[in-house]
Every structure is written in C-alpha cells, then in structure tokens.
Design a protein around this motif. Structure first.
Motif, PDB file in Angstrom:
ATOM      1  N   LYS A  83     -15.597  52.429 -16.987  1.00 13.56           N
ATOM      2  CA  LYS A  83     -16.515  51.426 -17.514  1.00 13.56           C
ATOM      3  C   LYS A  83     -17.933  51.648 -17.000  1.00 13.56           C
ATOM      4  CE  LYS A  83     -13.118  47.761 -18.129  1.00 13.56           C
ATOM      5  NZ  LYS A  83     -12.639  46.462 -17.645  1.00 13.56           N
ATOM      6  N   THR A  84     -18.071  51.992 -15.716  1.00 12.04           N
ATOM      7  CA  THR A  84     -19.410  52.168 -15.163  1.00 12.04           C
ATOM      8  C   THR A  84     -20.070  53.434 -15.673  1.00 12.04           C
ATOM      9  OG1 THR A  84     -18.475  53.228 -13.199  1.00 12.04           O
ATOM     10  CG2 THR A  84     -18.961  50.871 -13.054  1.00 12.04           C
ATOM     11  N   GLN A  85     -19.301  54.435 -16.039  1.00 13.93           N
ATOM     12  CA  GLN A  85     -19.897  55.658 -16.552  1.00 13.93           C
ATOM     13  C   GLN A  85     -20.447  55.463 -17.959  1.00 13.93           C
ATOM     14  OE1 GLN A  85     -16.865  58.605 -16.141  1.00 13.93           O
ATOM     15  NE2 GLN A  85     -17.364  59.035 -14.014  1.00 13.93           N
ATOM     16  N   GLU A  86     -19.943  54.509 -18.700  1.00 13.63           N
ATOM     17  CA  GLU A  86     -20.418  54.257 -20.050  1.00 13.63           C
ATOM     18  C   GLU A  86     -21.785  53.598 -20.053  1.00 13.63           C
ATOM     19  OE1 GLU A  86     -17.473  51.872 -21.927  1.00 13.63           O
ATOM     20  OE2 GLU A  86     -15.919  53.378 -21.721  1.00 13.63           O
ATOM     21  N   ARG A  87     -22.099  52.811 -19.034  1.00 19.52           N
ATOM     22  CA  ARG A  87     -23.340  52.039 -18.973  1.00 19.52           C
ATOM     23  C   ARG A  87     -24.497  52.922 -18.539  1.00 19.52           C
ATOM     24  NH1 ARG A  87     -27.070  48.624 -19.523  1.00 19.52           N
ATOM     25  NH2 ARG A  87     -27.445  46.919 -18.089  1.00 19.52           N
ATOM     26  N   LYS A  88     -25.600  52.875 -19.284  1.00 17.01           N
ATOM     27  CA  LYS A  88     -26.824  53.586 -18.931  1.00 17.01           C
ATOM     28  C   LYS A  88     -27.845  52.549 -18.459  1.00 17.01           C
ATOM     29  CE  LYS A  88     -25.460  57.624 -20.325  1.00 17.01           C
ATOM     30  NZ  LYS A  88     -25.089  58.637 -19.401  1.00 17.01           N
ATOM     31  N   TYR A  89     -28.402  52.749 -17.282  1.00 16.06           N
ATOM     32  CA  TYR A  89     -29.353  51.803 -16.710  1.00 16.06           C
ATOM     33  C   TYR A  89     -30.785  52.242 -16.978  1.00 16.06           C
ATOM     34  CZ  TYR A  89     -25.322  49.892 -14.318  1.00 16.06           C
ATOM     35  OH  TYR A  89     -24.123  49.312 -14.037  1.00 16.06           O
ATOM     36  N   THR A  90     -31.662  51.265 -17.175  1.00 12.07           N
ATOM     37  CA  THR A  90     -33.077  51.537 -17.392  1.00 12.07           C
ATOM     38  C   THR A  90     -33.895  50.737 -16.373  1.00 12.07           C
ATOM     39  OG1 THR A  90     -33.355  49.706 -18.946  1.00 12.07           O
ATOM     40  CG2 THR A  90     -32.663  51.836 -19.876  1.00 12.07           C
ATOM     41  N   ALA A  91     -35.216  50.916 -16.414  1.00 13.01           N
ATOM     42  CA  ALA A  91     -36.103  50.180 -15.506  1.00 13.01           C
ATOM     43  C   ALA A  91     -36.083  48.682 -15.814  1.00 13.01           C
ATOM     44  CB  ALA A  91     -37.516  50.724 -15.600  1.00 13.01           C
ATOM     45  N   ASP A  93     -33.572  46.889 -16.251  1.00 14.74           N
ATOM     46  CA  ASP A  93     -32.471  46.260 -15.534  1.00 14.74           C
ATOM     47  C   ASP A  93     -32.907  45.711 -14.179  1.00 14.74           C
ATOM     48  OD1 ASP A  93     -30.489  46.623 -17.474  1.00 14.74           O
ATOM     49  OD2 ASP A  93     -30.245  48.719 -16.876  1.00 14.74           O
ATOM     50  N   LEU A  94     -34.068  46.138 -13.679  1.00 17.58           N
ATOM     51  CA  LEU A  94     -34.577  45.613 -12.417  1.00 17.58           C
ATOM     52  C   LEU A  94     -35.120  44.199 -12.549  1.00 17.58           C
ATOM     53  CD1 LEU A  94     -36.438  48.751 -11.077  1.00 17.58           C
ATOM     54  CD2 LEU A  94     -34.295  47.801 -10.245  1.00 17.58           C
ATOM     55  N   VAL A  95     -35.449  43.777 -13.771  1.00 12.94           N
ATOM     56  CA  VAL A  95     -36.015  42.440 -13.972  1.00 12.94           C
ATOM     57  C   VAL A  95     -35.262  41.615 -15.009  1.00 12.94           C
ATOM     58  CG1 VAL A  95     -38.341  43.070 -13.260  1.00 12.94           C
ATOM     59  CG2 VAL A  95     -37.678  43.374 -15.633  1.00 12.94           C
ATOM     60  N   ARG A  96     -34.191  42.140 -15.565  1.00 14.24           N
ATOM     61  CA  ARG A  96     -33.509  41.449 -16.654  1.00 14.24           C
ATOM     62  C   ARG A  96     -32.856  40.132 -16.205  1.00 14.24           C
ATOM     63  NH1 ARG A  96     -31.016  45.564 -20.401  1.00 14.24           N
ATOM     64  NH2 ARG A  96     -33.128  45.843 -21.107  1.00 14.24           N
ATOM     65  N   PRO A  97     -31.864  40.085 -15.332  1.00 19.65           N
ATOM     66  CA  PRO A  97     -31.393  38.772 -14.884  1.00 19.65           C
ATOM     67  C   PRO A  97     -32.409  38.176 -13.906  1.00 19.65           C
ATOM     68  CG  PRO A  97     -29.800  40.499 -14.346  1.00 19.65           C
ATOM     69  CD  PRO A  97     -31.027  41.148 -14.845  1.00 19.65           C
ATOM     70  N   LEU A  98     -32.492  36.859 -13.861  1.00 26.84           N
ATOM     71  CA  LEU A  98     -33.474  36.191 -13.010  1.00 26.84           C
ATOM     72  C   LEU A  98     -33.283  36.547 -11.538  1.00 26.84           C
ATOM     73  CD1 LEU A  98     -35.823  34.235 -12.777  1.00 26.84           C
ATOM     74  CD2 LEU A  98     -34.151  32.388 -12.559  1.00 26.84           C
ATOM     75  N   GLN A  99     -32.032  36.579 -11.074  1.00 25.25           N
ATOM     76  CA  GLN A  99     -31.775  36.919  -9.670  1.00 25.25           C
ATOM     77  C   GLN A  99     -32.254  38.328  -9.351  1.00 25.25           C
ATOM     78  OE1 GLN A  99     -27.541  35.978  -9.233  1.00 25.25           O
ATOM     79  NE2 GLN A  99     -28.118  34.908  -7.355  1.00 25.25           N
ATOM     80  N   MET A 100     -32.045  39.252 -10.260  1.00 24.08           N
ATOM     81  CA  MET A 100     -32.472  40.625 -10.029  1.00 24.08           C
ATOM     82  C   MET A 100     -33.985  40.726 -10.045  1.00 24.08           C
ATOM     83  SD  MET A 100     -31.022  43.350  -9.298  1.00 24.08           S
ATOM     84  CE  MET A 100     -31.493  45.031  -9.070  1.00 24.08           C
ATOM     85  N   ALA A 101     -34.652  39.948 -10.882  1.00 21.96           N
ATOM     86  CA  ALA A 101     -36.113  39.942 -10.937  1.00 21.96           C
ATOM     87  C   ALA A 101     -36.691  39.426  -9.622  1.00 21.96           C
ATOM     88  CB  ALA A 101     -36.596  39.091 -12.109  1.00 21.96           C
ATOM     89  N   ILE A 102     -36.099  38.377  -9.091  1.00 20.08           N
ATOM     90  CA  ILE A 102     -36.558  37.822  -7.814  1.00 20.08           C
ATOM     91  C   ILE A 102     -36.359  38.833  -6.696  1.00 20.08           C
ATOM     92  CG2 ILE A 102     -36.082  36.043  -6.078  1.00 20.08           C
ATOM     93  CD1 ILE A 102     -35.412  34.159  -8.452  1.00 20.08           C
ATOM     94  N   LEU A 103     -35.218  39.461  -6.682  1.00 19.93           N
ATOM     95  CA  LEU A 103     -34.933  40.465  -5.656  1.00 19.93           C
ATOM     96  C   LEU A 103     -35.893  41.654  -5.772  1.00 19.93           C
ATOM     97  CD1 LEU A 103     -32.950  41.307  -3.376  1.00 19.93           C
ATOM     98  CD2 LEU A 103     -31.651  42.480  -5.137  1.00 19.93           C
ATOM     99  N   SER A 104     -36.139  42.122  -6.985  1.00 14.69           N
ATOM    100  CA  SER A 104     -37.045  43.255  -7.191  1.00 14.69           C
ATOM    101  C   SER A 104     -38.464  42.903  -6.762  1.00 14.69           C
ATOM    102  CB  SER A 104     -37.041  43.678  -8.655  1.00 14.69           C
ATOM    103  OG  SER A 104     -35.772  44.130  -9.027  1.00 14.69           O
ATOM    104  N   LEU A 105     -38.916  41.723  -7.143  1.00 16.05           N
ATOM    105  CA  LEU A 105     -40.263  41.305  -6.728  1.00 16.05           C
ATOM    106  C   LEU A 105     -40.382  41.207  -5.215  1.00 16.05           C
ATOM    107  CD1 LEU A 105     -41.058  38.645  -9.468  1.00 16.05           C
ATOM    108  CD2 LEU A 105     -42.142  40.871  -9.151  1.00 16.05           C
ATOM    109  N   ASN A 106     -39.343  40.724  -4.567  1.00 19.28           N
ATOM    110  CA  ASN A 106     -39.334  40.633  -3.109  1.00 19.28           C
ATOM    111  C   ASN A 106     -39.454  42.024  -2.479  1.00 19.28           C
ATOM    112  OD1 ASN A 106     -39.032  39.909  -0.467  1.00 19.28           O
ATOM    113  ND2 ASN A 106     -36.972  39.091  -0.677  1.00 19.28           N
ATOM    114  N   VAL A 107     -38.692  42.979  -2.983  1.00 22.88           N
ATOM    115  CA  VAL A 107     -38.739  44.344  -2.446  1.00 22.88           C
ATOM    116  C   VAL A 107     -40.112  44.955  -2.686  1.00 22.88           C
ATOM    117  CG1 VAL A 107     -37.798  46.672  -2.728  1.00 22.88           C
ATOM    118  CG2 VAL A 107     -36.266  44.727  -2.595  1.00 22.88           C
ATOM    119  N   TRP A 108     -40.649  44.785  -3.895  1.00 22.15           N
ATOM    120  CA  TRP A 108     -41.964  45.354  -4.210  1.00 22.15           C
ATOM    121  C   TRP A 108     -43.053  44.738  -3.330  1.00 22.15           C
ATOM    122  CZ3 TRP A 108     -40.810  44.479 -10.044  1.00 22.15           C
ATOM    123  CH2 TRP A 108     -39.938  45.470 -10.486  1.00 22.15           C
TER     124      TRP A 108
END
Length: 124
Positions: A83-91, A93-108
């Motif tokens: 299942k994980t090999q089928e999924r292709k990730y893009t940039a 995906d770093l901001v798509r879900p709200l939690q991931m956007a908050i985490l990415s902004l924190n790291v940046w």
C-alpha cells in the motif's frame, strides 16, 4: 541528562560525540529486534534470538509460539508495504492536513531562527 552533558562539555562537537558513542557501543551488544527480523524475512535469526531470550528469562519456547509469531508478523507487514509503495508523495503533503501544516511551519520557523542565530554568532 542532555542538559547536564551540555553544561559539562562546552564544545558542540564533543557533545555530539558524547551522546553518540554510547549508542554506537550498545548497538554491537544488543540483538536485532525480532519484529524487524521477521519483517525482513530473516526467520532463522529471529528464532535464535527468541530462544536466547527465553533461556535468559528461564522460560520455555514452544513450537506453537514460534509458528504463531512467524505467521502473524509477516503477512500484515507485506500488505502494508504494498500500500505504501503505491502512494506518491509531493511537497503539498507537507501542508495538506492541518496538523501537518502546523508541524511543517514549526520546523521551518525553527530552521529560520537557527539560521539567524548562527549568522549573528559569526558576526560577533
């Protein structure tokens, strides 16, 4: 512990060395994870480590335990792997879900602060 090491050892390179050396030393003495070995298809090594752990803990290992472990561990992992090999990730995906956007902004933001701190340190 890290604060104490940082207080006692002033140079950051030596702090990294002090923190890393015990991990490297322990990696030679600790056995591999049984689950990891099973997920990689190294069943014989996993069995040897299980037997060694059982004798150390004064327990008896049965064929039933070994067979159940071997059958349960491999199959779910193979399905998840496909299942994980089928999924292709893009940039995005770093901001798509709200939690991931908050985490990415924190790291940046942390990288930005670190960069400016290091630039100021070099000027002084």
């Amino acid at each position: 512990m890290l604060a104490l090491i940082g207080y006692l050892v002033k140079e950051w390179r030596y702090i990294e060395l002090t923190i890393s050396l015990p991990v490297i030393a322990f990696s030679f003495f600790l056995p591999e994870s049984i689950r990891w070995l099973l997920s990689k298809g190294r069943n014989e090594e996993a069995e040897k480590i299980m037997k060694k752990l059982m004798t150390t803990n004064k327990r008896e290992i049965t064929e039933e335990i070994t067979n159940t472990l071997l059958n349960k561990e491999i199959k779910p992992h193979e399905n998840k792997k496909n299942k994980t090999q089928e999924r292709k990730y893009t940039a995005l995906d770093l901001v798509r879900p709200l939690q991931m956007a908050i985490l990415s902004l924190n790291v940046w933001f942390n990288w930005l602060v670190l960069y400016f701190t290091l630039c100021q340190e070099k000027k002084v």
